[in-house]
Write an enzyme that holds these catalytic residues in place. Structure first.
Site, PDB file in Angstrom:
ATOM      1  N   TYR A  80       6.934   9.512  13.431  1.00  0.00           N
ATOM      2  CA  TYR A  80       8.334   9.961  13.338  1.00  0.00           C
ATOM      3  C   TYR A  80       8.437  11.215  12.470  1.00  0.00           C
ATOM      4  O   TYR A  80       9.112  12.169  12.817  1.00  0.00           O
ATOM      5  CB  TYR A  80       9.175   8.833  12.733  1.00  0.00           C
ATOM      6  CG  TYR A  80      10.652   9.131  12.714  1.00  0.00           C
ATOM      7  CD1 TYR A  80      11.458   8.780  13.793  1.00  0.00           C
ATOM      8  CD2 TYR A  80      11.248   9.756  11.623  1.00  0.00           C
ATOM      9  CE1 TYR A  80      12.815   9.052  13.792  1.00  0.00           C
ATOM     10  CE2 TYR A  80      12.608  10.033  11.609  1.00  0.00           C
ATOM     11  CZ  TYR A  80      13.386   9.681  12.696  1.00  0.00           C
ATOM     12  OH  TYR A  80      14.728   9.960  12.684  1.00  0.00           O
ATOM     13  N   PHE A 132      24.204  33.120  30.098  1.00  0.00           N
ATOM     14  CA  PHE A 132      23.651  32.056  30.927  1.00  0.00           C
ATOM     15  C   PHE A 132      24.673  30.917  30.882  1.00  0.00           C
ATOM     16  O   PHE A 132      25.427  30.800  29.919  1.00  0.00           O
ATOM     17  CB  PHE A 132      22.265  31.604  30.441  1.00  0.00           C
ATOM     18  CG  PHE A 132      21.690  30.557  31.354  1.00  0.00           C
ATOM     19  CD1 PHE A 132      21.321  30.894  32.645  1.00  0.00           C
ATOM     20  CD2 PHE A 132      21.598  29.231  30.961  1.00  0.00           C
ATOM     21  CE1 PHE A 132      20.863  29.921  33.528  1.00  0.00           C
ATOM     22  CE2 PHE A 132      21.140  28.262  31.840  1.00  0.00           C
ATOM     23  CZ  PHE A 132      20.765  28.606  33.129  1.00  0.00           C
ATOM     24  N   THR A 133      24.715  30.088  31.931  1.00  0.00           N
ATOM     25  CA  THR A 133      25.785  29.062  32.042  1.00  0.00           C
ATOM     26  C   THR A 133      25.916  28.204  30.779  1.00  0.00           C
ATOM     27  O   THR A 133      27.004  28.052  30.228  1.00  0.00           O
ATOM     28  CB  THR A 133      25.509  28.132  33.246  1.00  0.00           C
ATOM     29  OG1 THR A 133      24.154  27.680  33.161  1.00  0.00           O
ATOM     30  CG2 THR A 133      25.700  28.860  34.568  1.00  0.00           C
ATOM     31  N   ASP A 223      17.004  35.179  23.550  1.00  0.00           N
ATOM     32  CA  ASP A 223      16.727  34.004  24.368  1.00  0.00           C
ATOM     33  C   ASP A 223      15.422  34.269  25.125  1.00  0.00           C
ATOM     34  O   ASP A 223      15.376  35.096  26.043  1.00  0.00           O
ATOM     35  CB  ASP A 223      17.895  33.760  25.331  1.00  0.00           C
ATOM     36  CG  ASP A 223      17.674  32.549  26.237  1.00  0.00           C
ATOM     37  OD1 ASP A 223      16.535  32.060  26.325  1.00  0.00           O
ATOM     38  OD2 ASP A 223      18.648  32.100  26.874  1.00  0.00           O
ATOM     39  N   LYS A 266      10.768  26.110  30.624  1.00  0.00           N
ATOM     40  CA  LYS A 266      10.349  27.359  31.277  1.00  0.00           C
ATOM     41  C   LYS A 266       9.179  27.955  30.490  1.00  0.00           C
ATOM     42  O   LYS A 266       8.054  27.929  30.930  1.00  0.00           O
ATOM     43  CB  LYS A 266      11.526  28.334  31.330  1.00  0.00           C
ATOM     44  CG  LYS A 266      12.627  27.895  32.275  1.00  0.00           C
ATOM     45  CD  LYS A 266      13.804  28.835  32.199  1.00  0.00           C
ATOM     46  CE  LYS A 266      14.911  28.448  33.143  1.00  0.00           C
ATOM     47  NZ  LYS A 266      14.680  28.789  34.547  1.00  0.00           N
ATOM     48  N   ARG A 389      24.176  30.682  42.655  1.00  0.00           N
ATOM     49  CA  ARG A 389      24.441  31.408  41.420  1.00  0.00           C
ATOM     50  C   ARG A 389      25.561  32.399  41.716  1.00  0.00           C
ATOM     51  O   ARG A 389      25.379  33.588  41.823  1.00  0.00           O
ATOM     52  CB  ARG A 389      23.190  32.132  40.904  1.00  0.00           C
ATOM     53  CG  ARG A 389      22.049  31.239  40.510  1.00  0.00           C
ATOM     54  CD  ARG A 389      22.110  30.622  39.126  1.00  0.00           C
ATOM     55  NE  ARG A 389      23.038  29.520  38.905  1.00  0.00           N
ATOM     56  CZ  ARG A 389      22.943  28.658  37.903  1.00  0.00           C
ATOM     57  NH1 ARG A 389      21.963  28.740  37.038  1.00  0.00           N
ATOM     58  NH2 ARG A 389      23.835  27.712  37.746  1.00  0.00           N
ATOM     59  N   PHE A 455      29.172  23.118  38.784  1.00  0.00           N
ATOM     60  CA  PHE A 455      28.116  23.292  39.786  1.00  0.00           C
ATOM     61  C   PHE A 455      27.099  22.163  39.746  1.00  0.00           C
ATOM     62  O   PHE A 455      26.416  21.908  40.721  1.00  0.00           O
ATOM     63  CB  PHE A 455      27.407  24.646  39.602  1.00  0.00           C
ATOM     64  CG  PHE A 455      26.737  24.823  38.270  1.00  0.00           C
ATOM     65  CD1 PHE A 455      27.440  25.330  37.190  1.00  0.00           C
ATOM     66  CD2 PHE A 455      25.406  24.479  38.093  1.00  0.00           C
ATOM     67  CE1 PHE A 455      26.813  25.492  35.953  1.00  0.00           C
ATOM     68  CE2 PHE A 455      24.768  24.646  36.879  1.00  0.00           C
ATOM     69  CZ  PHE A 455      25.489  25.141  35.795  1.00  0.00           C
TER      70      PHE A 455
HETATM   71  N1  F0G Z   1      18.620  30.208  28.673  1.00  0.00           N
HETATM   72  C1  F0G Z   1      18.169  30.621  29.870  1.00  0.00           C
HETATM   73  C2  F0G Z   1      17.937  32.064  30.106  1.00  0.00           C
HETATM   74  C3  F0G Z   1      17.893  29.684  30.866  1.00  0.00           C
HETATM   75  O1  F0G Z   1      17.429  30.119  32.037  1.00  0.00           O
HETATM   76  C4  F0G Z   1      18.106  28.309  30.601  1.00  0.00           C
HETATM   77  C5  F0G Z   1      17.881  27.310  31.636  1.00  0.00           C
HETATM   78  C6  F0G Z   1      18.592  27.933  29.347  1.00  0.00           C
HETATM   79  C7  F0G Z   1      18.836  28.912  28.402  1.00  0.00           C
HETATM   80  C8  F0G Z   1      18.860  26.502  29.016  1.00  0.00           C
HETATM   81  O2  F0G Z   1      17.673  25.808  28.886  1.00  0.00           O
HETATM   82  O3  F0G Z   1      17.726  24.072  30.721  1.00  0.00           O
HETATM   83  O4  F0G Z   1      16.182  23.851  28.770  1.00  0.00           O
HETATM   84  O5  F0G Z   1      18.585  23.530  28.473  1.00  0.00           O
HETATM   85  N2  F0G Z   1      17.748  27.579  32.849  1.00  0.00           N
HETATM   86  C9  F0G Z   1      17.492  26.625  33.921  1.00  0.00           C
HETATM   87  C10 F0G Z   1      17.469  27.338  35.249  1.00  0.00           C
HETATM   88  C11 F0G Z   1      18.384  25.439  33.907  1.00  0.00           C
HETATM   89  O6  F0G Z   1      17.354  26.633  36.254  1.00  0.00           O
HETATM   90  O7  F0G Z   1      17.485  28.562  35.316  1.00  0.00           O
HETATM   91  P1  F0G Z   1      17.526  24.246  29.236  1.00  0.00           P
END
Ligand code: F0G
Length: 482
Positions: A80, A132-133, A223, A266, A389, A455
């Site tokens: 832990y 980013f979303t 990022d 990623k 997108r 989405f």
């Molecule tokens: N920033 C970027 C540029 C991303 O592409 C993503 C995730 C995140 C932050 C968030 O990271 O999913 O680990 O919480 N992109 C995925 C995609 C979901 O399909 O492009 P996460």
């Protein structure tokens, strides 16, 4: 991938790895594909993996792992607090970015949650190349406002600009002047800018942004989720980096920024996330939040096995043979489609091939979600799952009106080192059939619309019976029986 010359003169990207573990995939008949799409509410997020032939939804958590990553998982130190796994991962990250402190989190958006909590105040402005979303959702949740100050060229679907992810320096200076530096919560640069087609940011641009942020005392957040594609483009498209070691590049990024965060679904080809900084003050504030929302400071919600895989995956991300397959495959597919007259985002970026749904389905109005409709049509035509997108990926305005996206894209992502060139040819073939029959594609409308991140689990229905007509044409052309 290598650029080994072929005697034939053909330009063939040659894999510098071999595949020793495989997963069977299924190509369902057209009737079944149509039924699955309908059951999924015309939302590709709601499809089941078993029903998909080529899953190009995302590369998030779906990249191929190396034998060394699997081997490392066996030596994970499960405790832990004070796990040796954590210190191994911390050392790797400190070495790559030259930053002092590392905080673990369960994925990228968890990092965004923590960063937004410490930096964003009500009505404060976050300046960024592009949102980013999940980034936008976390900043908005804290009452912050996002302003995108990307170069105008970024909004041009077809362009020759090699760094469409660059921030507009003029707009940055103007925004700081207009709002006053105290109102600005952060400047955020996203590597491999996701929502505009995986377009990179140049080091020259990052240097300029950093200089301004330092002179104004504004925190520069980077990022790095899509870092590997951006690294590839630094080397391929930015002259002064051609002969630079990838670690020299990551070190330079570390030296120019105040905080780096990433989704390890990623970057690092595992599952998790992390935040790095040398700023003791920010570190102190964030450190209080990690045990509250993620888990203790030495695992942050991640499995130690994934952390071991991540440590190796991160080191392997500094190898051009490892990181070049995605951008090379994206380029191969984009070039093939362009030659067939199919509209895609150019120049080809990282992450995936992005179809321009506004042009592909020019007869479908933006009110009927052309990118969502194209995603459904591509699945019906080929069992290929992409990700909308466009406007569906946006959130409605406060007053409930639709917020139309700048671009209507269908992203066909390439999980790293997962697909083969013959599969790329299949994708191009089915897309060219669909393009020839594009007039059969119709619009969509919501039947269930969640308020936040709609989405992910919103459900839609086709306007009219166009999926049936598309399937009928497919049966006619390919002779697939019921
Ligand atoms: N920033 C970027 C540029 C991303 O592409 C993503 C995730 C995140 C932050 C968030 O990271 O999913 O680990 O919480 N992109 C995925 C995609 C979901 O399909 O492009 P996460």
């Amino acid at each position: 991938m290598s650029s080994i010359k072929f005697f034939s003169g053909e330009n063939v990207p040659l894999e510098m790895h071999k595949v020793r573990m495989v997963q069977k995939i299924h190509l369902l008949p057209i009737e079944k594909r149509m039924q699955c799409m309908s059951e999924a509410g015309y939302n590709t997020f709601l499809l089941k993996n078993l029903d998909i032939f080529l899953d190009m939804l995302t590369d998030s958590g779906t990249n191929a792992m190396s034998e060394n990553q699997y081997a490392a998982m066996l030596q994970a130190d499960d405790s832990y607090a004070g796990s040796e796994t954590f210190y191994r991962l911390e050392r790797v990250l400190q070495d790559i970015f030259g930053m002092k402190h590392f905080l673990p989190a369960h994925q990228g958006r968890a990092c965004e949650h923590i960063i937004a909590q410490i930096l964003v105040q009500d009505k404060s402005i976050a300046l960024m190349n592009y949102h980013f979303t999940t980034t936008k959702a976390h900043i908005s949740r804290m009452g912050g406002i996002i302003e995108e100050i990307i170069i105008d060229e970024a909004y041009k679907i077809q362009s020759t600009n090699p760094f469409k992810g660059n921030m507009d320096i003029d707009k940055l200076q103007k925004a700081i002047k207009q709002h006053g530096k105290d109102k600005i919560s952060m400047v955020r640069i996203e590597a491999g800018t996701n929502l505009i087609g995986g377009q990179p940011v140049s080091m020259a641009n990052l240097r300029e942004v950093s200089k301004i942020c330092r002179s104004e005392g504004i925190k520069l957040i980077y990022d790095a989720s899509l870092l590997t594609d951006n690294l590839y483009f630094h080397k391929i498209r930015e002259n002064e980096y051609k002969n630079k070691d990838l670690k020299e590049i990551t070190r330079e990024i570390g030296s120019l920024t105040d905080l780096i965060y990433f989704s390890a679904r990623k970057l690092g080809a595992a599952r998790g996330g992390g935040i790095l900084t040398s700023d003791g003050d920010m570190f102190g504030k964030m450190r209080e939040l990690v045990p509250l929302f993620e888990g203790f400071l030495t695992y942050g919600g991640m499995s130690v096995r994934e952390m071991e895989a991540m440590a190796i995956g991160l080191q392997e991300s500094l190898d051009m043979d490892v990181i070049s397959q995605t951008p090379i495959f994206v380029e191969a597919l984009c070039n093939d489609l362009t030659a067939k007259g199919i509209p895609v985002v150019s120049p080809p970026g990282g992450l995936g091939c992005h179809l321009d749904a506004k042009a592909f389905c020019s007869h479908v109005p933006q009110t009927e979600y052309p990118a969502g409709a194209l995603a459904a049509a591509v699945f019906i035509a080929g069992g290929i799952r992409g990700m909308e997108r466009g406007t569906i990926s946006e959130q409605r305005n406060e007053d409930g009106t639709e917020h139309y996206a700048d671009m209507e894209l269908l992203r066909l992502a390439f999980p790293k080192r997962v697909f083969t060139l013959s599969q790329v040819k299949y994708i191009a073939d089915r897309l060219s059939w669909l393009y020839a029959n594009r007039n059969l594609i119709g619009g969509l409308e919501f039947v269930e619309e969640p308020k936040v991140l709609r989405f992910f689990f919103g459900r839609l229905q086709p306007k009219g019976d166009w999926p049936q007509k598309l399937a009928a044409q497919f049966r006619k052309d390919f002779g697939e029986s019921l």
